[in-house]
Design an enzyme around this catalytic site. Structure first.
Site, PDB file in Angstrom:
ATOM      1  CG  PHE A   4      38.635   1.233  38.078  1.00  0.00           C
ATOM      2  CD1 PHE A   4      39.520   1.325  37.003  1.00  0.00           C
ATOM      3  CD2 PHE A   4      38.095   2.408  38.582  1.00  0.00           C
ATOM      4  CE1 PHE A   4      39.829   2.551  36.438  1.00  0.00           C
ATOM      5  CE2 PHE A   4      38.394   3.646  38.014  1.00  0.00           C
ATOM      6  CZ  PHE A   4      39.271   3.717  36.937  1.00  0.00           C
TER       7      PHE A   4
ATOM      8  CG  ASN B 102      36.055   4.669  44.358  1.00  0.00           C
ATOM      9  OD1 ASN B 102      35.607   3.882  43.526  1.00  0.00           O
ATOM     10  ND2 ASN B 102      37.011   4.343  45.200  1.00  0.00           N
TER      11      ASN B 102
ATOM     12  CB  CYS C  55      37.833   2.461  48.518  1.00  0.00           C
ATOM     13  SG  CYS C  55      39.176   1.306  48.347  1.00  0.00           S
TER      14      CYS C  55
HETATM   15  C1  UDX Z   1      35.209   0.214  45.861  1.00  0.00           C
HETATM   16  C2  UDX Z   1      34.924   0.357  44.376  1.00  0.00           C
HETATM   17  O1  UDX Z   1      33.793  -0.457  44.036  1.00  0.00           O
HETATM   18  C3  UDX Z   1      36.129  -0.101  43.571  1.00  0.00           C
HETATM   19  O2  UDX Z   1      35.896   0.094  42.192  1.00  0.00           O
HETATM   20  C4  UDX Z   1      37.340   0.718  44.000  1.00  0.00           C
HETATM   21  O3  UDX Z   1      38.487   0.317  43.304  1.00  0.00           O
HETATM   22  C5  UDX Z   1      37.577   0.544  45.497  1.00  0.00           C
HETATM   23  O4  UDX Z   1      36.399   0.926  46.224  1.00  0.00           O
HETATM   24  P1  UDX Z   1      35.223  -1.684  47.689  1.00  0.00           P
HETATM   25  O5  UDX Z   1      35.378  -0.524  48.631  1.00  0.00           O
HETATM   26  O6  UDX Z   1      36.136  -2.840  47.813  1.00  0.00           O
HETATM   27  O7  UDX Z   1      35.383  -1.153  46.137  1.00  0.00           O
HETATM   28  O8  UDX Z   1      33.761  -2.262  47.879  1.00  0.00           O
HETATM   29  P2  UDX Z   1      32.348  -2.057  47.147  1.00  0.00           P
HETATM   30  O9  UDX Z   1      31.923  -3.374  46.664  1.00  0.00           O
HETATM   31  O10 UDX Z   1      32.409  -0.945  46.184  1.00  0.00           O
HETATM   32  O11 UDX Z   1      31.397  -1.632  48.402  1.00  0.00           O
HETATM   33  C6  UDX Z   1      31.735  -0.455  49.087  1.00  0.00           C
HETATM   34  C7  UDX Z   1      30.708  -0.269  50.216  1.00  0.00           C
HETATM   35  O12 UDX Z   1      29.427   0.055  49.669  1.00  0.00           O
HETATM   36  C8  UDX Z   1      30.507  -1.504  51.094  1.00  0.00           C
HETATM   37  O13 UDX Z   1      30.410  -1.101  52.445  1.00  0.00           O
HETATM   38  C9  UDX Z   1      29.172  -2.066  50.609  1.00  0.00           C
HETATM   39  O14 UDX Z   1      28.476  -2.774  51.632  1.00  0.00           O
HETATM   40  C10 UDX Z   1      28.435  -0.783  50.248  1.00  0.00           C
HETATM   41  N1  UDX Z   1      27.378  -0.966  49.264  1.00  0.00           N
HETATM   42  C11 UDX Z   1      27.689  -1.416  48.020  1.00  0.00           C
HETATM   43  C12 UDX Z   1      26.058  -0.624  49.605  1.00  0.00           C
HETATM   44  O15 UDX Z   1      25.785  -0.211  50.728  1.00  0.00           O
HETATM   45  N2  UDX Z   1      25.085  -0.752  48.666  1.00  0.00           N
HETATM   46  C13 UDX Z   1      25.351  -1.217  47.410  1.00  0.00           C
HETATM   47  O16 UDX Z   1      24.421  -1.335  46.623  1.00  0.00           O
HETATM   48  C14 UDX Z   1      26.699  -1.563  47.079  1.00  0.00           C
END
Ligand code: UDX
Length: 488
Positions: free
Chosen positions: A151, A224, A276
Site C-alpha cells: 500500500f 485503490n 496505480c
Molecule cells: C496509490 C495509493 O494511494 C497507494 O496506497 C497504492 O499502493 C498505490 O496507488 P499513488 O498512486 O502513489 O498511491 O499516489 P496517491 O498519493 O494515492 O495519488 C494518486 C493520484 O490521486 C495522484 O494523481 C494525486 O494527485 C491524486 N489525488 C490524491 C487527488 O487528485 N486528490 C486527492 O485528494 C488525493
C-alpha cells in the site's frame, strides 16, 4: 530470513531496502542489467524520500543486487514477486511478467520456498502462479503461494512501508503465515521503532491482517478503486460547488470532519493519475466483468476523472479567450507532488491539449522534467530552470501538480513577471485570498474567485470584489490597458 525480491521498480526496490532495514538478508533481482549495475554503483533510479539513505546503509551488507533470478531462487527462503502488471489494451492487467517469474521459479526451486505476490494483481493470480509452477514441474511440497499486497504511495513509499497502517497477509497454509509474520515481526511487535537507527515516523505497531489469498488480492484492488472513487466524488462535488457558488474546500472540510468519511483524498483537481489508480480501476472492473458483474460505478469514476481535464481547459479558455499563440507557464508535470513520475500524469495530458490549441508552453517541475522530456518532441515545449523563468512574459501561470514547494513561491514577483496577472490552479494548491493579495486573478477548482470572464470589464469586477488588495486595484489598471492592447 533469506529473501529474494524479484523486480527493482517502485515496489521491489523499496521493499528490498526495507526488508534489509528490518534485518533480513536480501537479494534484489531485475532482468535489466543496466539498472542492476546502476544500483551496485550506488545510484538510485527512482525519486523516493529516504530510499538513497537506506540503499547506502545496506548495499553490500544485508542487501545485494543481481540479474540471476535462478541463483536467487535457489538461495532464498521467501521470494517476493514485485514485477510490473501494466494494463493491456483491453484494460486487463498484463500478467506476462508474473508468468515469466513463475516459470523461472519452477525450474530453480531448492527446498521449501514461500512465494509471495506483492505487485497489485487481479484476484486469482496467485492460483495462476501455482498452476504455472506445477505445469513446469515444480513439486507442490516445495513451495507455498501467498499474497502480501503493498500500500505504498509514490514519494513516501519508504515511510509507508515502515509505518504501515496494516500488514496484509493472504495465506493458504501455516508455513506461509509463520514465515511472513516473522519477516514483518519488527514492525508488528514494535521492536523496529525502538532501534536508535530506525527511520523516524509516526511510531505505532502495525496491525496484522491475515486473510485468504483471494481476499488479500481483492483488498488491494478494492482499496485503490475506492480511493479513486473518493477523488472522483469530490471532483463531481466541486463542479456542483461552482454552479451554486459554494467553496469545495469548505465542503470537503465539513465532510471530512465525519470520521466515516475522513479528511484525506478529498482534494479536487484535474484528476488522479499515476501508475496505480488508472490501471487498478480498469483492472478491477475487468475482474468484475470476468465474473459477470458490470461494475458501472467504476466506469463513472473514470468518466468523471477524464472530464476534469476538459473542465480545467474550459477555465483556461474563459480566462484567456483564445489560446493560439499564447505563452503559458506550467508549474508541475508529475502525476502528483513529491514524485518524478509522469506516468498517466493529468498535467502531461493538459499540456498536450494546450499545445493542440496552439499555445506555447514553458514548463517547470521540481523533479519530473527529465522524465517529461521523453514524452515530447524536441522543442515541442520549453523547460524552465525555475518557476520564475517559466512565468517570465507568460500570459498566465497554470499549476498542474500539487508540489508543496509551490506554496513558497513569491507571488508578487510572479505577478511582475507575467504579462497578464492570471493564476489557474488545477490542484487547488493555493488559497484564493493569498493569490489575490499578490494582485493575481485566481481560478481554482470548485471555489469562488474563478478567473473573471474576459468580457467583464475588469474595473467593474474589481469594484465588486472590494476585498481585493490595493495591489489588485493597481493591477486593474495594468490589466485594462493589457486588454485594450489585446483588443487592438
Ligand atoms: C496509490 C495509493 O494511494 C497507494 O496506497 C497504492 O499502493 C498505490 O496507488 P499513488 O498512486 O502513489 O498511491 O499516489 P496517491 O498519493 O494515492 O495519488 C494518486 C493520484 O490521486 C495522484 O494523481 C494525486 O494527485 C491524486 N489525488 C490524491 C487527488 O487528485 N486528490 C486527492 O485528494 C488525493
Amino acid at each position: 530470513m533469506k529473501i529474494a525480491v524479484i523486480g527493482a521498480g517502485y515496489v521491489g526496490l523499496v521493499s528490498a531496502a526495507c526488508f534489509a532495514e528490518l534485518g533480513h538478508e536480501v537479494v534484489n533481482v531485475d532482468n535489466d542489467r543496466a539498472k542492476i549495475a546502476m544500483l551496485e554503483q550506488g545510484q538510485v533510479p527512482i525519486h523516493e524520500e529516504l530510499l538513497p539513505e537506506l540503499l547506502q546503509k545496506h548495499r553490500g551488507r544485508g542487501l545485494r543486487f543481481s540479474a540471476d533470478v535462478r541463483q536467487a531462487f535457489s538461495w532464498c527462503e521467501v521470494a517476493f514477486i514485485c514485477v510490473g502488471t501494466p494494463p493491456s489494451p483491453n484494460g486487463e492487467a498484463d500478467l506476462s511478467y508474473v508468468e515469466g517469474v513463475a516459470r523461472e521459479l519452477a525450474l530453480a526451486l531448492k527446498g521449501h520456498t514461500v512465494i509471495v505476490e506483492k505487485s497489485t494483481v487481479p484476484v486469482g493470480t496467485c492460483e495462476a502462479v501455482r498452476r504455472t509452477m506445477l505445469l513446469h514441474g515444480a513439486d507442490p511440497r516445495d513451495f507455498s503461494i501467498a499474497s502480501n499486497p503493498e500500500f505504498l504511495r509514490e514519494g513516501t513509499a519508504v515511510s509507508d512501508f515502515l509505518y504501515p497502517e496494516r500488514i496484509l497477509l493472504g495465506v493458504s497454509d501455516e508455513e506461509s503465515r509463520k514465515k511472513l509474520s516473522a519477516i514483518y515481526m519488527p514492525l508488528l511487535d514494535g521492536s523496529y521503532y525502538e532501534r536508535d537507527d530506525a527511520i523516524p515516523g509516526p511510531t505505532r505497531p502495525a496491525r496484522l491482517l491475515v486473510t485468504s489469498v483471494r481476499s488479500a488480492e481483492l483488498i488491494k484492488h478494492a482499496s485503490n478503486a475506492f480511493l479513486a472513487l473518493k477523488i472522483s466524488f469530490i471532483n463531481a462535488v466541486s463542479t456542483v460547488c461552482e454552479g451554486v457558488g459554494a467553496d469545495v474546500r469548505q465542503v470537503a472540510e465539513g465532510m471530512g470532519a465525519d470520521s466515516r468519511i475522513g479528511p484525506r483524498f478529498l482534494t479536487p483537481g484535474i484528476g488522479y493519475g499515476g501508475s496505480c489508480f488508472p490501471k487498478d480501476v480498469l483492472a478491477f472492473r475487468s475482474v468484475a466483468r470476468s465474473v459477470g458483474y458490470d461494475f458501472q460505478l467504476l466506469t463513472e469514476v473514470m468518466a468523471i476523472n477524464e472530464s476534469q481535464k476538459e473542465r480545467f481547459l474550459a477555465k483556461v479558455r474563459e480566462a484567456l479567450w483564445t489560446l493560439r499563440g499564447k505563452k503559458l507557464a506550467v508549474l508541475g508535470l508529475a502525476f502528483k507532488g513529491g514524485t518524478d513520475d509522469v506516468r498517466d500524469s493529468p498535467a502531461i495530458e493538459v499540456v498536450r491539449r494546450l499545445l493542440q490549441e496552439g499555445a506555447h508552453v514553458v514548463a517547470y517541475d521540481p523533479a519530473a522534467m527529465e522524465k517529461a522530456k521523453a514524452l515530447f518532441a524536441d522543442g515541442e515545449i520549453a523547460f524552465a530552470s525555475d518557476a520564475y523563468e517559466a512565468c517570465t512574459g507568460a500570459d498566465a501561470v497554470l499549476v498542474l501538480t500539487e508540489w508543496q514547494s509551490f506554496l513558497e513561491l513569491d507571488l508578487l514577483r510572479i505577478r511582475g513577471l507575467l504579462k497578464l496577472p492570471i493564476l489557474l490552479d488545477g490542484k487547488n494548491v493555493f488559497s484564493t485570498g493569498v493569490v489575490e493579495k499578490a494582485g493575481l486573478l485566481y481560478c481554482g477548482i470548485g471555489c469562488e474567485g474563478s478567473a473573471f470572464p474576459l468580457h467583464a470589464p475588469f474595473s467593474q469586477v474589481s469594484e465588486d470584489r472590494s476585498e481585493m488588495a490595493e495591489a489588485g486595484a493597481q493591477v486593474a489598471g495594468e490589466f485594462t490597458s493589457a486588454l485594450q492592447a489585446l483588443s487592438q
